[in-house]
Design an enzyme around this catalytic site. Structure first.
Site, short mmCIF file in Angstrom:
data_model
loop_
_atom_site.label_atom_id
_atom_site.label_comp_id
_atom_site.label_asym_id
_atom_site.label_seq_id
_atom_site.Cartn_x
_atom_site.Cartn_y
_atom_site.Cartn_z
N GLY A 56 0.85 -1.18 0.00
CA GLY A 56 0.00 0.00 0.00
C GLY A 56 0.88 1.23 0.00
N VAL A 84 4.83 -1.14 2.94
CA VAL A 84 4.63 0.28 2.61
C VAL A 84 5.41 0.62 1.35
CG1 VAL A 84 4.88 2.64 3.42
CG2 VAL A 84 4.32 0.82 5.05
N LYS A 85 4.69 1.10 0.34
CA LYS A 85 5.35 1.55 -0.89
C LYS A 85 5.79 2.99 -0.73
CE LYS A 85 4.09 0.27 -5.12
NZ LYS A 85 3.24 0.05 -6.31
N ILE A 86 7.06 3.20 -1.02
CA ILE A 86 7.69 4.51 -0.86
C ILE A 86 8.31 4.92 -2.19
CG2 ILE A 86 9.51 5.79 0.33
CD1 ILE A 86 7.48 4.99 2.31
#
Length: 218
Positions: A56, A84-86
């Site tokens: 996400g 966590v997509k960064i």
């Protein structure tokens, strides 16, 4: 090579999961927006279907490390499988360092060079996502980037970061990714469906059916 499905469409996720070929899901702000639904609700529904990593992404408008860290912590709370997509930026690397140190897995996305992938790995990323199709769009062979990152990571035993080949647009891309050493390909459902098909398979099924009917009847 493992398969993730790249979508926020729950029905497509259910269909791919029923096929037994996927072990994770990637989403992004554009995919979530396309569904027109609440982010948390969609993620929770996905988590009830697929027991594997679910990426996400932080909001596209969040560009500072502090904001990404705060959002990343909230995303991680949604479900134990959350990643966590960064985005690959200086601020994104800062956020990746902090979140990964807290035990939150990060997928550094929008990777378009081997140097970016190496920086993300050293910042603590669990995954890096090089984008094949978008490089192909500007006449740079995206698969070369996947191969280079794979060869580079293999040189160092302390790099545990996995490569997620993203922006995959065709069955040929999938084959190329597997041969280039990608750990994972994240693929739209339409491409997964295309991979199941071959005209000789269809012709073979039709012949078997015809022969069966000729001998045993309908």
């Amino acid at each position: 090579m493992k398969f993730f499905i790249d979508t926020a469409n729950v029905e497509d996720i259910k269909k791919a999961n029923d096929m037994g070929v996927i072990c994770g899901v990637t989403t992004n702000p554009s995919l979530i927006a396309k569904e027109g639904r609440d982010f948390n609700q969609v993620i929770r529904e996905i988590a009830s279907i697929v027991d594997g990593p679910i990426s996400g992404e932080v909001k596209a408008t969040t560009v500072d490390a502090a904001g990404m860290i705060a959002e990343g912590r909230e995303i991680a709370k949604i479900h134990k499988n959350m990643v966590v997509k960064i985005p690959m930026t200086t601020e994104g690397l800062k956020a990746t360092k902090v979140l990964s140190a807290e035990g939150i897995r990060c997928n550094v996305t929008l990777i378009f060079s081997a140097n970016q992938a190496l920086l993300a790995a050293r910042a603590g990323a669990a995954y890096v996502s090089p984008f094949l199709g978008r490089l192909d769009d500007i006449s740079q062979p995206g698969i070369d980037l996947v191969r280079t990152i794979s060869e580079m990571f293999d040189l160092y035993d302390d790099i545990k970061t996995e490569i997620i080949a993203a922006s995959v647009r065709s069955p040929i891309h999938v084959t190329d990714c597997a041969l280039a050493g990608a750990d994972i390909a994240t693929v739209p459902y339409a491409v997964i469906e295309q991979m199941t098909k071959h005209p000789l398979t269809d012709a073979g099924i039709a012949k078997f059916q015809k022969d069966y009917v000729a001998v045993f009847g309908a």
